[in-house]
Design an enzyme around this catalytic site. Structure first.
Site, PDB file in Angstrom:
ATOM      1  N   GLY A  33       0.787  -1.224   0.000  1.00 42.76           N
ATOM      2  CA  GLY A  33       0.000   0.000   0.000  1.00 42.76           C
ATOM      3  C   GLY A  33       0.819   1.274   0.000  1.00 42.76           C
ATOM      4  O   GLY A  33       0.286   2.356  -0.196  1.00 42.76           O
ATOM      5  N   CYS A 273     -18.629 -12.645 -19.985  1.00 45.54           N
ATOM      6  CA  CYS A 273     -19.919 -12.638 -20.670  1.00 45.54           C
ATOM      7  C   CYS A 273     -19.921 -13.619 -21.836  1.00 45.54           C
ATOM      8  O   CYS A 273     -20.831 -14.421 -21.993  1.00 45.54           O
ATOM      9  CB  CYS A 273     -20.202 -11.230 -21.172  1.00 45.54           C
ATOM     10  SG  CYS A 273     -21.921 -10.951 -21.610  1.00 45.54           S
TER      11      CYS A 273
END
Lengths: 318, 258
Positions: A33, A273
């Site tokens: 981070g 998809c």
């Protein structure tokens, strides 16, 4: 007159540059981070189009890697196609659109719906790496705040959301705390994808070319999306399934169909998809029922309109 | 009341390059006491305030602070993190220009809530409740809670800044000319508010002002500065009614008599 073809070094960048980027990456992985500064180079695309991601990909891609590039979740938008071609040419990389096959996935907005596996590397193109930037414009001050873990300010942003909209209305670049220490902007991914980062088995690398910062989330790292006790983090939800493949629990794009307010909602992840739609029996039948007759044409149209949304997003972050 | 002075300053000085901005300042500040620092511009009073509040380094001498947990802290020895902790929990700073102390594009509620969130408050409902309480205390209508300070008048901004500073219950508040930017009637209202809150909360205050009337109105003790040095100090009434140093006499006599 034909000019001789320019021979680029493997993966375009010179070896020294790749070494400096790899050093920055190692540091970033060691301090999850934390934003590591690096000497961002010119790459043959405009800043804001993913130069940070391209440099990180160039530094990590090897002969055995298979690259997938997505933009808004789609493999077939201008930027995704050209970055994929770029690495085919300069790194001789194998490319794919299949999330499961890819070893390196460069992305702008999405984390694929297919769960990531160990050994995969996600590379993010980050426009603004500093989550506190719009609250505190001074870089010296934000660095100090990170150093002292002085993160009260980010809650002001969430407070303002609730005060104005009655809920946390931030739906992309939703701030997270990585490994219980550093506040991080997961780049403009939708908050829908935030839970996928938490203890993800894949390595996540973030490159901001214009801002010259690299940061990382190593595999199996805690990533906590911020919230209040009485207004906890809620990822976006969609009430309807994808109009093409019938998937539920996936991130959907709105595709405008006409100028009378007609719209359809389809998967933002084209790979997911296509594969779900192609899958035989139940899933396909269910999808056909929901999206009658128009299916074939609608798919083409749906996924060709994505290029416009890309430009809009870009403008929003400039 | 405790036996220990809150702030002990011994021969403190801050240097700008070769030159001292202020030097050889010594005093004790006790809990609940209001100390005014007066002097003309350039006399080093803002430098002194900056040094006390650790925005400027202590180049000479020492400043000790008695923390809430009873420790005597040598400010020059503290790390950035410890100073920040003091800032968040025990100190406040009211700027002359409210825009320096507020986030101008964050709502009033967010401005008051920020110090709370910085000290670990994570419950929206309670933060908002506390913000409303403080808006009432500084006489800002509660329906303005979601408006940013850019839409506030100068006096309201200053009152909001005071609320933001006092919401975490500090023990020591620094004020740098808190009323100078306001017109006279608003000045009076803000001073009145400060005086009330100081009494109610038992705050120790160091207030810098060039306005002797402000010192007279709210301070217990007054220090007069000139050319970076303290030339006179004592009870406010004594200093203003019976000034000893020639400069103080000049300062007092230059007040317009109504």
């Amino acid at each position: 007159m034909t000019l001789p073809r320019i021979e680029y070094n493997h993966a375009y960048l010179d070896e020294q540059t790749k070494r400096t980027i790899r050093r920055a990456l190692l540091k970033a992985v060691a301090i999850p981070g934390f934003q590591v500064p690096f000497a961002s180079r010119e790459v043959p695309m405009p800043r804001g189009w993913g130069t940070g991601g391209v440099q990180v990909t160039a530094a990590v891609i090897g002969a055995g890697d298979t690259l997938k590039v997505i933009d808004q979740g789609a493999d077939d938008t201008t930027n995704a196609v050209s970055i994929r071609r770029f690495f085919e040419r300069v790194a001789g990389a194998a490319t794919t659109t299949d999330t499961g096959e890819a070893t390196v996935i460069q992305t702008r907005h999405r984390i694929p719906e297919t769960p990531l596996a160990e050994g995969q590397i996600m590379v993010y193109q980050v426009p603004i790496p500093e989550p506190l930037r719009f609250l505190e414009p001074r870089e010296t001050e934000t660095r100090r705040m990170h150093a002292l873990q002085d993160y009260g300010l980010i809650y002001v942003k969430l407070y303002e959301d609730i005060a104005r909209f009655g809920r946390i209305a931030t739906t992309y670049a939703y701030p997270v705390i990585v490994n219980g220490r550093y506040l991080m902007d997961p780049s403009p991914t939708p908050s829908f994808d935030n839970p996928k980062l938490h203890r993800s088995p894949a390595l996540h690398l973030y490159g901001a070319g214009r801002e010259k910062r690299i940061y990382a989330v190593p595999p199996y790292t805690d990533v906590e999306s911020l919230g209040f006790e009485d207004h906890p983090f809620e990822p976006q939800r969609f009430s309807q399934p994808c109009a093409i493949c019938g998937s539920t629990g996936v991130y959907l794009d709105e595709v405008v169909l006409d100028d009378r307010g007609g719209a359809m909602y389809v998967c933002s992840d084209t790979d997911h998809c296509e594969r779900t739609a192609a899958a035989p029996a139940a899933a396909a039948a269910a999808a056909a029922e929901r999206a009658p007759s128009r299916r074939a044409g609608a798919y083409e149209r749906a996924h060709s309109t994505r290029m416009h949304t890309f430009d809009e997003q870009e403008g929003a972050h400039a | 009341m405790s036996e220990q002075a809150l702030l002990t300053v011994e021969g403190a000085g801050h240097r700008y390059g070769e030159r001292f901005g202020c030097r050889g300042v010594s005093f004790d500040l006790w809990p609940g006491e209001v100390l005014a620092i007066v002097g003309e511009s350039g006399s080093g009073k803002s430098t002194l305030l900056g040094m006390l509040s650790q925005r400027l380094a202590i180049d000479e001498g020492a400043i000790r602070y008695a923390a809430a947990d009873g420790r005597a802290l040598d400010l020059a020895q503290l790390s950035d993190r410890e100073i920040r902790t003091l800032w968040r929990s025990e100190w406040g700073f009211v700027h002359q220009n409210a825009a320096d102390g507020l986030r101008m594009h964050v709502s009033a509620g967010g401005n008051i809530g920020e110090p709370l969130m910085a000290t670990g408050w994570r419950h929206y409902g309670r933060i908002r409740e506390r913000a409303l309480e403080w808006l009432a205390k500084v006489e800002i209508p509660s329906e303005r809670i979601d408006d940013p300070p850019t839409t506030f008048s100068g006096g309201m901004r200053q009152r909001l800044q005071i609320a933001r500073n006092l919401v975490v219950g500090p023990r020591l508040v620094f004020m740098d000319e808190p009323t100078s930017g306001l017109d006279v009637s608003v000045q009076a209202a803000v001073l009145d508010l400060i005086r009330g809150l100081v009494q109610e909360l038992g705050l120790a205050v160091v207030i810098v002002t060039h306005d002797l009337a402000v010192a007279r109105l709210i301070s217990h003790r007054t220090m007069v500065m000139k050319d970076g040095a303290v030339i006179e100090s004592g009870l406010t009434d004594r200093v203003l009614d019976d000034p000893q140093a020639p400069y103080t006499q000049l300062l007092v006599s230059s007040i317009l008599q109504g």
